[in-house]
Design a protein around this motif. Structure first.
Motif, PDB file in Angstrom:
ATOM      1  N   LEU A  20      -9.808  -1.008  13.269  1.00  0.00           N
ATOM      2  CA  LEU A  20     -10.108  -1.709  12.011  1.00  0.00           C
ATOM      3  C   LEU A  20     -10.556  -3.142  12.306  1.00  0.00           C
ATOM      4  O   LEU A  20     -11.538  -3.643  11.742  1.00  0.00           O
ATOM      5  CB  LEU A  20      -8.844  -1.710  11.134  1.00  0.00           C
ATOM      6  CG  LEU A  20      -8.964  -2.356   9.766  1.00  0.00           C
ATOM      7  CD1 LEU A  20      -9.836  -1.501   8.828  1.00  0.00           C
ATOM      8  CD2 LEU A  20      -7.582  -2.545   9.129  1.00  0.00           C
ATOM      9  N   GLU A  26      -7.185  -8.966   4.915  1.00  0.00           N
ATOM     10  CA  GLU A  26      -7.292  -7.518   4.706  1.00  0.00           C
ATOM     11  C   GLU A  26      -6.922  -6.735   5.975  1.00  0.00           C
ATOM     12  O   GLU A  26      -6.144  -5.786   5.931  1.00  0.00           O
ATOM     13  CB  GLU A  26      -8.726  -7.189   4.270  1.00  0.00           C
ATOM     14  CG  GLU A  26      -8.910  -5.733   3.900  1.00  0.00           C
ATOM     15  CD  GLU A  26     -10.372  -5.391   3.620  1.00  0.00           C
ATOM     16  OE1 GLU A  26     -11.111  -6.272   3.116  1.00  0.00           O
ATOM     17  OE2 GLU A  26     -10.760  -4.251   3.930  1.00  0.00           O
ATOM     18  N   GLU A  79      -4.031  -7.533  -2.486  1.00  0.00           N
ATOM     19  CA  GLU A  79      -5.434  -7.101  -2.442  1.00  0.00           C
ATOM     20  C   GLU A  79      -6.400  -8.209  -2.833  1.00  0.00           C
ATOM     21  O   GLU A  79      -7.615  -8.042  -2.718  1.00  0.00           O
ATOM     22  CB  GLU A  79      -5.630  -5.893  -3.370  1.00  0.00           C
ATOM     23  CG  GLU A  79      -5.009  -4.627  -2.795  1.00  0.00           C
ATOM     24  CD  GLU A  79      -4.638  -3.603  -3.854  1.00  0.00           C
ATOM     25  OE1 GLU A  79      -5.117  -3.726  -4.995  1.00  0.00           O
ATOM     26  OE2 GLU A  79      -3.847  -2.702  -3.529  1.00  0.00           O
ATOM     27  N   ARG A  81      -3.084  -7.147   6.804  1.00  0.00           N
ATOM     28  CA  ARG A  81      -2.228  -6.384   5.878  1.00  0.00           C
ATOM     29  C   ARG A  81      -2.398  -4.877   6.078  1.00  0.00           C
ATOM     30  O   ARG A  81      -1.424  -4.151   6.181  1.00  0.00           O
ATOM     31  CB  ARG A  81      -2.553  -6.749   4.425  1.00  0.00           C
ATOM     32  CG  ARG A  81      -1.840  -8.021   3.960  1.00  0.00           C
ATOM     33  CD  ARG A  81      -2.024  -8.187   2.460  1.00  0.00           C
ATOM     34  NE  ARG A  81      -1.139  -9.197   1.928  1.00  0.00           N
ATOM     35  CZ  ARG A  81       0.096  -8.959   1.497  1.00  0.00           C
ATOM     36  NH1 ARG A  81       0.600  -7.734   1.543  1.00  0.00           N
ATOM     37  NH2 ARG A  81       0.850  -9.928   1.033  1.00  0.00           N
ATOM     38  N   ARG A  82      -3.646  -4.412   6.136  1.00  0.00           N
ATOM     39  CA  ARG A  82      -3.857  -2.954   6.273  1.00  0.00           C
ATOM     40  C   ARG A  82      -3.362  -2.467   7.621  1.00  0.00           C
ATOM     41  O   ARG A  82      -2.804  -1.378   7.745  1.00  0.00           O
ATOM     42  CB  ARG A  82      -5.340  -2.609   6.099  1.00  0.00           C
ATOM     43  CG  ARG A  82      -5.758  -2.610   4.628  1.00  0.00           C
ATOM     44  CD  ARG A  82      -7.213  -2.249   4.465  1.00  0.00           C
ATOM     45  NE  ARG A  82      -7.561  -0.956   5.046  1.00  0.00           N
ATOM     46  CZ  ARG A  82      -8.802  -0.584   5.333  1.00  0.00           C
ATOM     47  NH1 ARG A  82      -9.814  -1.398   5.101  1.00  0.00           N
ATOM     48  NH2 ARG A  82      -9.041   0.595   5.862  1.00  0.00           N
TER      49      ARG A  82
END
Ligand code: CO8
Length: 255
Positions: free
Chosen positions: A227, A211, A94, A214-215
């Protein structure tokens, strides 16, 4: 902040974290997880940072979770210890900049899991990797069963997890468990070169690309595209405008 096991070295946009408990081959105990949690909080509040390098002191990166600390645990205590480690390692994913594992020696059990929780890995040619938990009658507890098949494939993961075989850096490279192998004396030089190169890129773009990638891995392809599309717009009008303008004007961007 004062740490007993962690040795952070700040150098402009790059921080190098050395895990330093060489008498136990840097085995991960509760003190480590408390300090790592605090360290991640500390660096989360430093907007100038662009990359974190994690390495180990001595002949090990990390030789696993601390067996001496785990030996008398009850099943519930084991679950709590696992959950604590999983939560701390997840925080690395994160962070708003890449985390590079510079694997200098043994990366076994929880040590290999720590390396896998980083964004990518470079290894010294004398590094050794393995998930030897089954030798101890245990299974991995810091998401090794989940990250290893995602980074390699199901068969390579089950090969390593069930045989407990220790592999060398060249084999780890072949399995795509590491992205690059260097001579031992060049490991940190190369890690810093990569971190320095990342530090030159658009900071918002690097944060977003980490981000979104990974997400997206936990989403359907269609949801992941949505996204990506959403965040594609974010740098326009600011960092992206400067980057594209700089290209057209044949100069370096001023982020
Ligand atoms: N935990 C505690 N102490 C350790 C560990 C460890 N994982 N690894 C090494 N040490 C200690 C040794 O006990 C030794 O201490 P001492 O000098 O007091 O006897 C010291 O470090 C040096 O180690 P060696 O003398 O064994 O060094 P060698 O060079 O002979 O061997 C090895 C190096 C091959 C790496 C060997 O130390 C070894 O096999 N270590 C254990 C590797 C291992 O099994 N790791 C997996 C641990 S289990 C795990 O990681 C599960 C993760 C998920 C947990 C989830 C929470 C519940």
């Amino acid at each position: 902040m004062e740490y007993t096991i962690l040795r952070p070295a700040f150098d402009g946009p790059i921080v190098t974290l050395t895990i330093s408990r060489p008498q136990a081959l840097n085995a991960l105990n509760s003190v480590f997880f408390n300090e790592m949690d605090d360290f991640i909080t500390e660096i989360s509040g430093k907007p100038e940072l662009r990359a974190l390098i994690i390495t180990g002191e001595g002949k090990a990166f990390v030789a696993g979770a601390d067996i001496a600390e785990m030996v008398n645990m009850s099943p519930d205590e084991g679950r709590i210890f696992s959950g604590r480690g999983q939560a701390v390692f997840n925080r690395l994913g994160e962070l708003p900049f890449p985390v590079i594992a510079a694997v200098n020696g043994f990366a076994l059990g929880g040590g290999m899991e720590l390396a896998m929780a980083c964004d990518f890995r470079i290894a010294s040619s004398n590094a050794k990797f393995g998930q030897p938990e089954v030798n101890l009658g245990l299974i991995p507890g810091y998401a090794g069963t989940q990250r290893l098949p995602r980074l390699t494939n199901l068969a390579d993961a089950l090969y390593l997890l069930t045989t407990a075989e220790i592999i060398d850096a060249a084999t780890a490279l072949q399995m795509r468990l590491v992205q690059k192998v260097t001579e031992p004396e060049n490991l940190l030089v190369e890690a810093r070169r990569l971190a320095g190169s990342i530090a030159q890129k658009g900071p918002l773009a690097v944060r977003l690309v980490k981000e979104v990638t990974r997400r997206g891995l936990g989403m359907s392809h269609v949801a992941g595209e949505e996204l990506e599309r959403t965040h594609f717009g974010d740098p326009f009008g600011n960092e992206g405008a400067e980057g594209m303008k700089a290209f057209l004007e044949k100069r370096k961007p001023n982020w």
